[in-house]
Motif scaffolding. Structure first.
Motif, PDB file in Angstrom:
ATOM      1  N   GLY A  46      55.303  45.330  36.113  1.00 21.91           N
ATOM      2  CA  GLY A  46      55.928  45.101  37.404  1.00 21.91           C
ATOM      3  C   GLY A  46      55.087  45.507  38.591  1.00 21.91           C
ATOM      4  O   GLY A  46      55.561  45.445  39.733  1.00 21.91           O
ATOM      5  N   THR A  47      53.845  45.922  38.350  1.00 20.70           N
ATOM      6  CA  THR A  47      52.939  46.333  39.423  1.00 20.70           C
ATOM      7  C   THR A  47      51.802  45.333  39.542  1.00 20.70           C
ATOM      8  O   THR A  47      51.361  44.759  38.536  1.00 20.70           O
ATOM      9  CB  THR A  47      52.381  47.743  39.160  1.00 20.70           C
ATOM     10  OG1 THR A  47      53.474  48.640  38.957  1.00 20.70           O
ATOM     11  CG2 THR A  47      51.548  48.233  40.319  1.00 20.70           C
ATOM     12  N   MET A  48      51.322  45.140  40.749  1.00 19.60           N
ATOM     13  CA  MET A  48      50.294  44.143  41.013  1.00 19.60           C
ATOM     14  C   MET A  48      49.051  44.805  41.588  1.00 19.60           C
ATOM     15  O   MET A  48      49.131  45.714  42.408  1.00 19.60           O
ATOM     16  CB  MET A  48      50.832  43.094  41.994  1.00 19.60           C
ATOM     17  CG  MET A  48      49.877  41.963  42.307  1.00 19.60           C
ATOM     18  SD  MET A  48      50.568  40.859  43.572  1.00 19.60           S
ATOM     19  CE  MET A  48      52.109  40.376  42.792  1.00 19.60           C
ATOM     20  N   LYS A  49      47.906  44.325  41.126  1.00 16.72           N
ATOM     21  CA  LYS A  49      46.618  44.779  41.645  1.00 16.72           C
ATOM     22  C   LYS A  49      45.817  43.546  42.032  1.00 16.72           C
ATOM     23  O   LYS A  49      45.672  42.609  41.232  1.00 16.72           O
ATOM     24  CB  LYS A  49      45.866  45.570  40.572  1.00 16.72           C
ATOM     25  CG  LYS A  49      44.660  46.334  41.097  1.00 16.72           C
ATOM     26  CD  LYS A  49      45.063  47.635  41.739  1.00 16.72           C
ATOM     27  CE  LYS A  49      43.852  48.513  42.006  1.00 16.72           C
ATOM     28  NZ  LYS A  49      44.228  49.768  42.683  1.00 16.72           N
ATOM     29  N   GLN A  50      45.278  43.535  43.247  1.00 17.11           N
ATOM     30  CA  GLN A  50      44.569  42.356  43.732  1.00 17.11           C
ATOM     31  C   GLN A  50      43.143  42.713  44.157  1.00 17.11           C
ATOM     32  O   GLN A  50      42.874  43.822  44.606  1.00 17.11           O
ATOM     33  CB  GLN A  50      45.297  41.712  44.916  1.00 17.11           C
ATOM     34  CG  GLN A  50      46.533  40.931  44.519  1.00 17.11           C
ATOM     35  CD  GLN A  50      47.089  40.105  45.661  1.00 17.11           C
ATOM     36  OE1 GLN A  50      46.934  40.437  46.832  1.00 17.11           O
ATOM     37  NE2 GLN A  50      47.763  39.006  45.332  1.00 17.11           N
ATOM     38  N   LYS A  51      42.280  41.706  44.002  1.00 22.35           N
ATOM     39  CA  LYS A  51      40.898  41.818  44.459  1.00 22.35           C
ATOM     40  C   LYS A  51      40.536  40.509  45.151  1.00 22.35           C
ATOM     41  O   LYS A  51      40.607  39.442  44.559  1.00 22.35           O
ATOM     42  CB  LYS A  51      39.944  42.073  43.293  1.00 22.35           C
ATOM     43  CG  LYS A  51      38.480  42.177  43.705  1.00 22.35           C
ATOM     44  CD  LYS A  51      37.580  42.376  42.500  1.00 22.35           C
ATOM     45  CE  LYS A  51      36.118  42.488  42.915  1.00 22.35           C
ATOM     46  NZ  LYS A  51      35.628  41.250  43.568  1.00 22.35           N
ATOM     47  N   ARG A  52      40.132  40.614  46.416  1.00 26.61           N
ATOM     48  CA  ARG A  52      39.770  39.431  47.194  1.00 26.61           C
ATOM     49  C   ARG A  52      38.278  39.456  47.501  1.00 26.61           C
ATOM     50  O   ARG A  52      37.701  40.509  47.761  1.00 26.61           O
ATOM     51  CB  ARG A  52      40.560  39.372  48.503  1.00 26.61           C
ATOM     52  CG  ARG A  52      42.033  39.099  48.309  1.00 26.61           C
ATOM     53  CD  ARG A  52      42.709  38.774  49.626  1.00 26.61           C
ATOM     54  NE  ARG A  52      44.102  38.391  49.448  1.00 26.61           N
ATOM     55  CZ  ARG A  52      44.888  37.936  50.411  1.00 26.61           C
ATOM     56  NH1 ARG A  52      44.389  37.804  51.652  1.00 26.61           N
ATOM     57  NH2 ARG A  52      46.136  37.609  50.177  1.00 26.61           N
ATOM     58  N   SER A  53      37.684  38.278  47.469  1.00 25.13           N
ATOM     59  CA  SER A  53      36.261  38.164  47.774  1.00 25.13           C
ATOM     60  C   SER A  53      36.008  36.850  48.495  1.00 25.13           C
ATOM     61  O   SER A  53      36.683  35.842  48.242  1.00 25.13           O
ATOM     62  CB  SER A  53      35.420  38.244  46.499  1.00 25.13           C
ATOM     63  OG  SER A  53      35.807  37.242  45.583  1.00 25.13           O
ATOM     64  N   VAL A  54      35.029  36.860  49.393  1.00 23.98           N
ATOM     65  CA  VAL A  54      34.628  35.674  50.139  1.00 23.98           C
ATOM     66  C   VAL A  54      33.542  34.960  49.351  1.00 23.98           C
ATOM     67  O   VAL A  54      32.511  35.550  49.024  1.00 23.98           O
ATOM     68  CB  VAL A  54      34.117  36.049  51.544  1.00 23.98           C
ATOM     69  CG1 VAL A  54      33.646  34.811  52.290  1.00 23.98           C
ATOM     70  CG2 VAL A  54      35.204  36.759  52.335  1.00 23.98           C
ATOM     71  N   VAL A  55      33.759  33.681  49.040  1.00 24.05           N
ATOM     72  CA  VAL A  55      32.791  32.918  48.247  1.00 24.05           C
ATOM     73  C   VAL A  55      32.011  31.916  49.088  1.00 24.05           C
ATOM     74  O   VAL A  55      30.987  31.392  48.640  1.00 24.05           O
ATOM     75  CB  VAL A  55      33.492  32.203  47.071  1.00 24.05           C
ATOM     76  CG1 VAL A  55      34.143  33.217  46.147  1.00 24.05           C
ATOM     77  CG2 VAL A  55      34.531  31.207  47.574  1.00 24.05           C
ATOM     78  N   ALA A  56      32.476  31.608  50.303  1.00 27.86           N
ATOM     79  CA  ALA A  56      31.750  30.690  51.197  1.00 27.86           C
ATOM     80  C   ALA A  56      32.165  30.981  52.627  1.00 27.86           C
ATOM     81  O   ALA A  56      33.311  31.368  52.894  1.00 27.86           O
ATOM     82  CB  ALA A  56      32.023  29.227  50.847  1.00 27.86           C
ATOM     83  N   THR A  57      31.224  30.787  53.570  1.00 26.87           N
ATOM     84  CA  THR A  57      31.457  31.115  54.977  1.00 26.87           C
ATOM     85  C   THR A  57      30.955  29.987  55.871  1.00 26.87           C
ATOM     86  O   THR A  57      29.924  29.377  55.598  1.00 26.87           O
ATOM     87  CB  THR A  57      30.746  32.430  55.354  1.00 26.87           C
ATOM     88  OG1 THR A  57      31.157  33.471  54.462  1.00 26.87           O
ATOM     89  CG2 THR A  57      31.077  32.835  56.782  1.00 26.87           C
TER      90      THR A  57
END
Length: 409
Positions: A232-243
């Motif tokens: 019931g717990t969430m862990k997120q990782k965000r990354s930029v792949v293009a700019t």
């Protein structure tokens, strides 16, 4: 000793291309062979294969229960996608099998489940892996094990109505710093569809209205979001792949992107069907206002594996299945294509005269076959001459007396 007799122990997958590992999807047959190379005669109890596939997540978080008490909380979960066992070598009566010196190959083959599998993935807090493990049992010897992973990629066809639908949005905000307001900034953006494949270019149509007293900088990003779920717990990782970075928009000015291109790098496809791991993408169009937080507009993306079909499949199939979205038309940003160049700037006078003479001679040569064509074929080619220019002055006054007179006049 027995250990010295085993010179090679390997798993080799069958592949249609040399030096290229195979890629599978649900329902495919995984085949290959287990290679044993012995330096001398060896006794073997059994050779067993176990194929497995799991999605697993795990991470830890520090918790505090008071000023002096702290502990670590573990989170983890897994989902099984494949579990197959196969015996490659074992005597029926349970006796030992004697293998002579040399190279021995034991083929194997099994089918992946017909149910939709999940694409192989490696993330910070979890993974989706498929592998084949082989165990070699011999008398009075430790069990030798070997494990080799294989790749599964579930196809995502972007030629579906949901993924060919255009995406658009608009957002605005008041730029403030402490108690002072600098004015409003707004962004409107659209892309022609939701689904793309790696290597494609996304034309971004956007309009940035800067009503503030400061200059702003428009930018666009392709963001990958990895989501791991456990208990019931969430862990997120965000990354930029293009700019994509645009030009500075001055105060009280407006800037328009007429299809600015941002290219999708070689990233993995979207993962949307797994219960504990998701990989999602979005196009983020932002306005960086100095002295305050950014204004960001997010448009969802799906990275697929089957590219867009040629020959305008979108206009033929999707237009019949999708109704016109009036909101999309109202907020559509006008696209202003450049006008075509003048004919004189492309073709010189000499080339134009040569082409005119060539066409005239070709028409003269083709007159021989005119009578063979049906009469109605010439109807569209016939053009009436324009009527003469109207004038109040008779150009032929000398012919007035020659006109017939009415008998009653």
């Amino acid at each position: 000793m027995i250990f010295d007799k085993l010179k090679k122990f390997d798993i080799v997958f069958d592949s249609p291309e040399v030096d290229c590992p195979p890629v599978y999807s649900s329902g495919d047959v995984v085949s290959g062979r287990v290679v044993l190379e012995l330096s001398g005669e060896s006794r073997v109890d059994s050779l067993k294969l176990h194929a497995e596939g799991f999605a697993k997540v795990h991470w830890t978080e520090s918790r505090s229960a008071g000023s002096s008490t702290a502990y670590t909380q573990n989170y983890g979960d897994e989902v099984e996608y494949l579990n197959r066992r196969e015996v490659l070598l074992q005597a029926d009566n349970g006796e030992v099998t004697v293998l002579p010196a040399g190279k021995h190959e034991f083929p194997f083959s099994f089918q992946l489940p017909e149910e939709t599998l999940v694409t192989s993935f490696e993330g910070k807090h979890g993974s989706i892996r498929y592998w084949v493990k082989v165990k070699l049992h011999r008398p009075w010897a430790t069990v030798r094990k070997i494990k080799k992973e294989f790749t599964v990629i579930e196809p995502i066809d972007i030629n579906t109505p949901a993924l060919l639908a255009p995406q658009a949005g608009t957002k605005d905000k008041m730029a403030r710093a402490w108690y002072r307001s600098f004015g409003q900034v707004s962004v409107t953006a659209k892309i022609d569809r939701k689904g793309y494949t790696p290597g494609e270019v996304i034309p971004v149509f956007a309009e940035f209205d800067n009503s503030t007293s400061r200059s702003v900088v428009p930018k666009a990003f392709i963001i990958q979001t990895q989501t791991f779920i456990a208990r019931g717990t969430m862990k997120q990782k965000r990354s930029v792949v293009a700019t994509l970075c645009g030009d500075i928009v001055g105060a009280k000015r407006r800037e328009t992107w007429h299809g600015r291109a941002i290219k999708i790098p070689p990233v993995g496809p979207s993962i949307l069907q797994c219960r504990i791991i998701k990989v999602e993408y979005m196009l983020k169009v932002c306005v960086d206002v100095p002295g305050t937080s950014k204004l960001c507009l997010e448009l969802p993306l799906v990275i697929g594996t089957i590219p867009l079909h040629p020959f305008g499949s979108r206009t033929s199939s999707v237009s019949s299945q999708y109704s016109v979205n009036l909101e999309w038309l109202r907020m559509a940003i006008p696209e202003q294509p450049e006008p075509p160049p003048d004919y004189s700037s492309v073709v010189t006078e000499e080339e134009a005269e040569q082409r005119h003479n060539a066409v005239a001679s070709q028409q003269a040569e083709d007159l021989s076959g005119i009578l063979e064509r049906p009469l109605m074929a010439f109807v569209q080619e016939f053009r009436f001459r324009p009527p003469p220019v109207y004038s109040e002055i008779d150009p032929n006054p000398q012919l007035i007396n020659m006109r017939p007179r009415c008998m009653t006049c």
